[in-house]
Scaffold this active site. Sequence first.
Site, PDB file in Angstrom:
ATOM      1  N   SER A   1       0.859  -1.195   0.000  1.00  0.00           N
ATOM      2  CA  SER A   1       0.000   0.000   0.000  1.00  0.00           C
ATOM      3  C   SER A   1       0.886   1.232   0.000  1.00  0.00           C
ATOM      4  O   SER A   1       2.000   1.205   0.536  1.00  0.00           O
ATOM      5  CB  SER A   1      -0.878   0.017   1.252  1.00  0.00           C
ATOM      6  OG  SER A   1      -1.500   1.278   1.396  1.00  0.00           O
TER       7      SER A   1
ATOM      8  N   TYR B   1      -1.001  -0.591  10.588  1.00  0.00           N
ATOM      9  CA  TYR B   1      -1.201  -0.959   9.177  1.00  0.00           C
ATOM     10  C   TYR B   1       0.021  -0.545   8.349  1.00  0.00           C
ATOM     11  O   TYR B   1       0.528  -1.330   7.538  1.00  0.00           O
ATOM     12  CB  TYR B   1      -2.470  -0.279   8.672  1.00  0.00           C
ATOM     13  CG  TYR B   1      -2.832  -0.588   7.232  1.00  0.00           C
ATOM     14  CD1 TYR B   1      -3.364  -1.821   6.884  1.00  0.00           C
ATOM     15  CD2 TYR B   1      -2.666   0.370   6.236  1.00  0.00           C
ATOM     16  CE1 TYR B   1      -3.710  -2.104   5.564  1.00  0.00           C
ATOM     17  CE2 TYR B   1      -3.017   0.101   4.923  1.00  0.00           C
ATOM     18  CZ  TYR B   1      -3.540  -1.134   4.590  1.00  0.00           C
ATOM     19  OH  TYR B   1      -3.878  -1.398   3.290  1.00  0.00           O
TER      20      TYR B   1
HETATM   21  P1  NAI Z   1     -11.584  -6.033   1.497  1.00  0.00           P
HETATM   22  O1  NAI Z   1     -11.761  -5.991   2.983  1.00  0.00           O
HETATM   23  O2  NAI Z   1     -12.657  -5.442   0.643  1.00  0.00           O
HETATM   24  O3  NAI Z   1     -11.310  -7.535   1.037  1.00  0.00           O
HETATM   25  C1  NAI Z   1     -10.351  -8.303   1.708  1.00  0.00           C
HETATM   26  C2  NAI Z   1     -10.648  -9.777   1.523  1.00  0.00           C
HETATM   27  O4  NAI Z   1      -9.662 -10.505   2.278  1.00  0.00           O
HETATM   28  C3  NAI Z   1     -12.019 -10.192   2.072  1.00  0.00           C
HETATM   29  O5  NAI Z   1     -12.674 -11.013   1.137  1.00  0.00           O
HETATM   30  C4  NAI Z   1     -11.682 -10.949   3.352  1.00  0.00           C
HETATM   31  O6  NAI Z   1     -12.620 -11.977   3.673  1.00  0.00           O
HETATM   32  C5  NAI Z   1     -10.309 -11.519   3.023  1.00  0.00           C
HETATM   33  N1  NAI Z   1      -9.537 -11.830   4.232  1.00  0.00           N
HETATM   34  C6  NAI Z   1      -9.316 -11.017   5.289  1.00  0.00           C
HETATM   35  N2  NAI Z   1      -8.607 -11.663   6.226  1.00  0.00           N
HETATM   36  C7  NAI Z   1      -8.361 -12.909   5.737  1.00  0.00           C
HETATM   37  C8  NAI Z   1      -7.674 -14.032   6.249  1.00  0.00           C
HETATM   38  N3  NAI Z   1      -7.106 -14.026   7.466  1.00  0.00           N
HETATM   39  N4  NAI Z   1      -7.600 -15.151   5.486  1.00  0.00           N
HETATM   40  C9  NAI Z   1      -8.198 -15.182   4.268  1.00  0.00           C
HETATM   41  N5  NAI Z   1      -8.867 -14.150   3.743  1.00  0.00           N
HETATM   42  C10 NAI Z   1      -8.950 -13.021   4.469  1.00  0.00           C
HETATM   43  O7  NAI Z   1     -10.184  -5.327   1.246  1.00  0.00           O
HETATM   44  P2  NAI Z   1      -9.561  -4.630  -0.051  1.00  0.00           P
HETATM   45  O8  NAI Z   1      -9.823  -3.185   0.056  1.00  0.00           O
HETATM   46  O9  NAI Z   1      -9.944  -5.365  -1.265  1.00  0.00           O
HETATM   47  O10 NAI Z   1      -8.015  -4.838   0.237  1.00  0.00           O
HETATM   48  C11 NAI Z   1      -7.284  -5.916  -0.305  1.00  0.00           C
HETATM   49  C12 NAI Z   1      -5.817  -5.650  -0.077  1.00  0.00           C
HETATM   50  O11 NAI Z   1      -5.467  -4.391  -0.656  1.00  0.00           O
HETATM   51  C13 NAI Z   1      -5.400  -5.565   1.379  1.00  0.00           C
HETATM   52  O12 NAI Z   1      -4.115  -6.129   1.538  1.00  0.00           O
HETATM   53  C14 NAI Z   1      -5.361  -4.073   1.626  1.00  0.00           C
HETATM   54  O13 NAI Z   1      -4.503  -3.746   2.683  1.00  0.00           O
HETATM   55  C15 NAI Z   1      -4.821  -3.581   0.302  1.00  0.00           C
HETATM   56  N6  NAI Z   1      -5.091  -2.184  -0.018  1.00  0.00           N
HETATM   57  C16 NAI Z   1      -6.363  -1.728  -0.200  1.00  0.00           C
HETATM   58  C17 NAI Z   1      -6.571  -0.414  -0.541  1.00  0.00           C
HETATM   59  C18 NAI Z   1      -7.939   0.126  -0.791  1.00  0.00           C
HETATM   60  O14 NAI Z   1      -8.075   1.344  -1.002  1.00  0.00           O
HETATM   61  N7  NAI Z   1      -8.971  -0.674  -0.818  1.00  0.00           N
HETATM   62  C19 NAI Z   1      -5.451   0.534  -0.673  1.00  0.00           C
HETATM   63  C20 NAI Z   1      -4.158  -0.058  -0.487  1.00  0.00           C
HETATM   64  C21 NAI Z   1      -3.998  -1.373  -0.176  1.00  0.00           C
END
Ligand code: NAI
Length: 255
Positions: free
Chosen positions: A141, A155
């Site tokens: 990120s 984070y």
């Molecule tokens: P989200 O919360 O919408 O989706 C995350 C997914 O990961 C969910 O389906 C959840 O069930 C799964 N998950 C969480 N913990 C888990 C575990 N212990 N084992 C298996 N699955 C697990 O999140 P998003 O926004 O799609 O983020 C995805 C990645 O992108 C993360 O690493 C986040 O830090 C990173 N990110 C997101 C940004 C954003 O603006 N959305 C910006 C920068 C980085």
Amino acid sequence: MGKLDGKIAIVTGAAQGIGNGSAKVLAKHGATVILVDFAESVADAAEEIRKMGLKADSRRVDVSKLEDVQKVVDDIVAQYGKVDILHNNAGVNRRVKFEDMDVKTLNFIFGVNIYGVWNMAKAVYPYMMKAGYGRIINTSSVTGTKVVDEGQTTYSMTKGAVSALTRALAYEAGPHGITVNAVLPGWVRTPKVEQVAADSRPEDPESALRDMASFIPLKRLCNIEEIGDLVAFLASDDAKYITGTEVIIDGGSTL
Ligand code: NAI
């Protein structure tokens, strides 16, 4: 001919958000994608991709648990014969000011964002080494490199660690034909970010999202498929000489 035809790809955190977008794009480029998530809905997410006439499967696992992760990866390789691509994407965040952060929350975030990423890389690595081929793409990120908001100390630490792991592992993995890169998104419109907007302005979350966009030179949030496009590029032969790199994809928000 898709640029990922014949490839077996694992995407973690694929039930929703960035991982889901990435899984769809990798499948569109011809890969067989195994969507990994601990959410039950991951099976439906894979079904949705199959309904598009593309190749997808799913596994449920908590990526923070190494033994479980190893079993799932072994099972995938037993069924599909190999793993070419890992999009190591599952991650969590809790916006808590430093004075209010407790060790339980710290361990939870470290468990998914650091141990989870390490566990998945560790589980696929021997198979990739044996094959002399692999593509690992970690979701870091911009928060790992710049301070963009308060309540992000833990984070930010985890994303800094993901970027450091990417560089150090790329150095070791190169001689085995394995590239390791990271994508560094800014604001991406995902369920997680929609929740941030709803928490900050429950009466009008859309206006909170518009305000976020107003600080971005490209004047909009990224969509999940745009991260998928970058992951597909890094996974493809077009990027075969790129390793240890962190690619910022933030619409210019950290300029
Ligand atoms: P989200 O919360 O919408 O989706 C995350 C997914 O990961 C969910 O389906 C959840 O069930 C799964 N998950 C969480 N913990 C888990 C575990 N212990 N084992 C298996 N699955 C697990 O999140 P998003 O926004 O799609 O983020 C995805 C990645 O992108 C993360 O690493 C986040 O830090 C990173 N990110 C997101 C940004 C954003 O603006 N959305 C910006 C920068 C980085």
